[in-house]
Structures are given as C-alpha cells and as structure tokens.
Design an enzyme around this catalytic site. Structure first.
Site, mmCIF file in Angstrom:
data_model
loop_
_atom_site.group_PDB
_atom_site.id
_atom_site.type_symbol
_atom_site.label_atom_id
_atom_site.label_comp_id
_atom_site.label_asym_id
_atom_site.label_seq_id
_atom_site.Cartn_x
_atom_site.Cartn_y
_atom_site.Cartn_z
ATOM 1 N N CYS A 135 0.422 -0.879 -0.185
ATOM 2 C CA CYS A 135 -0.027 0.194 -0.014
ATOM 3 C C CYS A 135 0.881 1.144 -0.321
ATOM 4 O O CYS A 135 2.510 1.235 0.013
ATOM 5 C CB CYS A 135 -0.977 -0.223 1.128
ATOM 6 S SG CYS A 135 0.229 0.157 2.867
ATOM 7 N N PHE A 136 0.568 2.171 0.663
ATOM 8 C CA PHE A 136 1.170 3.382 0.594
ATOM 9 C C PHE A 136 2.439 3.946 0.735
ATOM 10 O O PHE A 136 3.692 3.468 0.988
ATOM 11 C CB PHE A 136 0.668 4.591 0.137
ATOM 12 C CG PHE A 136 1.399 6.333 0.259
ATOM 13 C CD1 PHE A 136 1.787 6.191 -0.455
ATOM 14 C CD2 PHE A 136 1.617 6.950 1.902
ATOM 15 C CE1 PHE A 136 2.492 7.598 -1.270
ATOM 16 C CE2 PHE A 136 1.785 7.949 1.554
ATOM 17 C CZ PHE A 136 3.094 8.436 -0.287
#
Length: 375
Positions: free
Chosen positions: A105-106
């Site tokens: 994810c980020f």
C-alpha cells in the site's frame, strides 16, 4: 477478525531486496485507492484496492474527526460481506496468476497488512513490501539521480524524419525516452493515448536505468537526442546533463526518404492508431490532433507559412476522409521539414558540432552504435 493486529509470521520484502524486485520484473499488487494509483505507479503494477476512492475519502474524514480506531471501524464496515469477499477473490485470482508477486500500500502499513492477512485466510501467501510504495519510490529516485549521472551515453541525432526512434529500437542497449514518455518529442509528438503522469515516467525510467546498470555501468547506452522536455514530461536533470555532453552520432537521409518516413509515422500509422482506439470517431480525432499540432507552432512559423501549411493539411485531410489516400500529405510534410525543422536543426547543431563523433547512413550509424554499446 479485527483490522488491526497483523500476524507476525507473514513474509515481507525489505529494502535490501528492492533492486531484485525491479530487476526480476516481479509482479506487483498495489492495494492503494485508484486515485493514488493514477498519480503514479510502477511498471507492470496491478491496482486492486482495499478501499475505493469514495471509501478512502470517508475513512480519511473519520480519522480526522474521531481518530484512528474510529477510522478502522468504519473501514471494516465499508469493506465487509459481499464487498470483502469480492476483493479477496480478486486478490486471490491475481496471486494464483502471479505466484511470485508481492503487494504493497502507500507506506506498507495497515492496508497492505489487511490485504496480506485476508489473502492468507483464503489460502494465498503474498509477501508485503516493507515501507510500501513510498519506500519503493524513494529507492528508485535515488537510482534515477545516481545512474542518470553515471551511465555513459552515445546520442543518436539527425534531422526530423530520419527515423531515429526506429533505429534506436534495433539496439538492445538503448534508452527510449520517447517510448517511456509516450510522446514523439515534437509539436506533432502527442500520441492517441495520453502521456503517463510524471511520477510514473520517473519510475519507469529509473527501472530501465537499473536494468542497464545491471549489465555493466561502464558500457555506453544509446539514447536519442532530446530536448529537456518530452511533451509535458521533463528529463531528469542529471540524465539531461549527461545527454547534453555525450558524443553524437548523426544519421543522414535524403529529403525524399525523410518525407516518406514522416508520412508513414505521422499519417498512416497515426491514423490507424486513432482508428483502433476510437473506431468511427478515430479519423475526426486524428484530424483534430493534426490541426492542433500545427497551430501550436503558428507563432514560430509566422502567419503566412502557417496559413499555407494549414491549408495544405486541411486539403490533404479532406482527400483522405473521402478516399483514404494519404499522398496529399506530402506537401505540408515537405514544407515543414524544409522551412521549419531543417533551419531549426542547423541552428541547434552548430552548438553541438564539437560533440559529433560519427555521421553516416542509417545502417552505418547503427553499426557504430552497436560497436560503442557492445550490443
């Protein structure tokens, strides 16, 4: 199961393995929201988000209003039941198709941990990237700066229409900036599909430099002569400085050959590209692209020349629309080459004359570049 409290026995990928991920072309599962993915992604990454854009916005608002735990609870509510099952199945199908893949994810935090745990419950073990997209991006930016300044280059130059991009494709050890930027590098450069976001361009460029460096940092790389900007994208500073100081090989062709190459690339091939993407509306879109392109250089052409070339272009387009024939396009192409691009090229070449290391016909130049690059 809670959205928090990740299992500790699931595999992760640490920073010391990031080079291997990109060099091996490891499949990447990006579980960020689509809006994040659209701002910039890695080559070949697949976006299957945990939260869609609306869900992400709602969770973010809840976090600001009520804190972490409340945001987690809302996320759990939004991604439950059939929605959760569908997302797990999409991830599991991806994992079955890419058994060597990894996910992120980020920041490598909650979203990727949740996706990894839910996948594990479904029987699929997918490693999670420590630090997520942010860490991978920082890793590539460091390579972009270092390798852009370090890799020796041999620059392929020549007049407009000499087919430089085609020749570059014949060289295995090459860097195709126009291909990565999805732009032909001139006023007529835009393609039927849009350019990537700047972040995605930089990511893809860094990966390509990493691959070239793996095969030898001392071996020169062939690259086409470019200005600082390729469409709306900018060549990174360190790489552009290297490109601007490297030896030049100039390909030479007759004006007639250049007219035919330009006709094939900017008329025949481009018309086909627009038609394949837009069907019956393709030709109208192609016509708009061509007329918009010549209008971009109206000031440089001057009113009289712009009007003359534009009328030739309009007549050629009208004939092409009626009959499919493209022959009439040669008029404005020849005019643009002789009266616009060639004088500009001569002016620019004067400032690069001391860098010219070789000049010749197309296959002579390719042979010289092959010898230089060892490929």
């Amino acid at each position: 199961m809670s959205l928090a409290g990740p299992r500790r026995d699931l595999p992760t990928v640490a920073a010391d393995a990031f080079d291997d991920l990109f060099l091996a072309g490891t499949p990447l599962l990006d579980v960020r929201a689509p809006v994040e993915f659209a701002r910039g992604a890695f080559p070949g990454a697949t976006n299957l988000p945990l939260l869609d854009d609306e869900e992400r916005a709602r969770v973010g608002t809840r976090y600001k209003q009520a804190g972490h735990d409340a945001a987690v609870r809302l996320g759990h509510e939004l991604v439950s039941g059939a929605t959760r099952a569908a997302r797990i199945e999409a991830w599991a199908a991806w994992a079955r198709a890419h058994p060597d893949g990894v996910l992120y994810c980020f920041r490598g935090g909650q979203r990727s941990r949740i996706a990894q745990e839910w996948l594990a419950e479904a029987g699929a073990t997918v490693p999670r990237v420590e630090g997520g997209y942010k860490a991978l991006r920082a890793h590539l930016l460091a390579h972009l700066e270092a390798l852009g300044a370090a890799l020796p280059l041999r620059v392929l130059g020549g007049r407009t229409g000499t087919g430089k991009t085609r020749l570059l494709a014949e060289l295995p050890r090459s860097l195709d900036l126009e291909g990565l930027a999805n732009h032909r590098g001139s006023a007529f450069g835009p393609r039927a599909t849009p350019q990537p976001p700047p972040v995605a361009f930089e990511n893809a460029l860094a990966v390509r430099l990493l691959v070239l460096a793996r095969d030898g940092r001392e071996r020169p790389v062939a690259v086409e002569d470019e200005s600082r900007n390729v469409g709306r994208l900018s060549v990174p500073t360190a790489l552009f400085a290297q490109l601007s100081a490297s030896p030049l090989a100039l390909v030479e062709r007759s004006l007639e050959e250049r007219v035919e190459i330009t006709l094939a690339e900017y008329v025949t091939d481009a018309t086909r590209e627009y038609a394949s993407l837009h069907g019956e509306a393709g030709f109208d879109r192609y016509r708009d692209y061509l007329l918009t392109s010549i209008d971009k250089v109206r000031r440089r052409l001057g009113g009289e020349r712009h009007g003359r070339f534009r009328r030739w272009m309009e007549d050629a387009l009208a004939l092409q629309a009626r009959t499919g024939a493209v022959d009439a396009h040669r008029g404005w192409i020849r005019g643009m080459l002789e009266e616009y691009y060639d004088p500009m090229y001569d002016h620019q070449l004067a400032a690069k004359a001391d860098r010219v290391a070789f000049r010749g016909g197309p296959q002579e130049v390719v042979a010289w570049l092959r010898e230089q690059t060892g490929g």
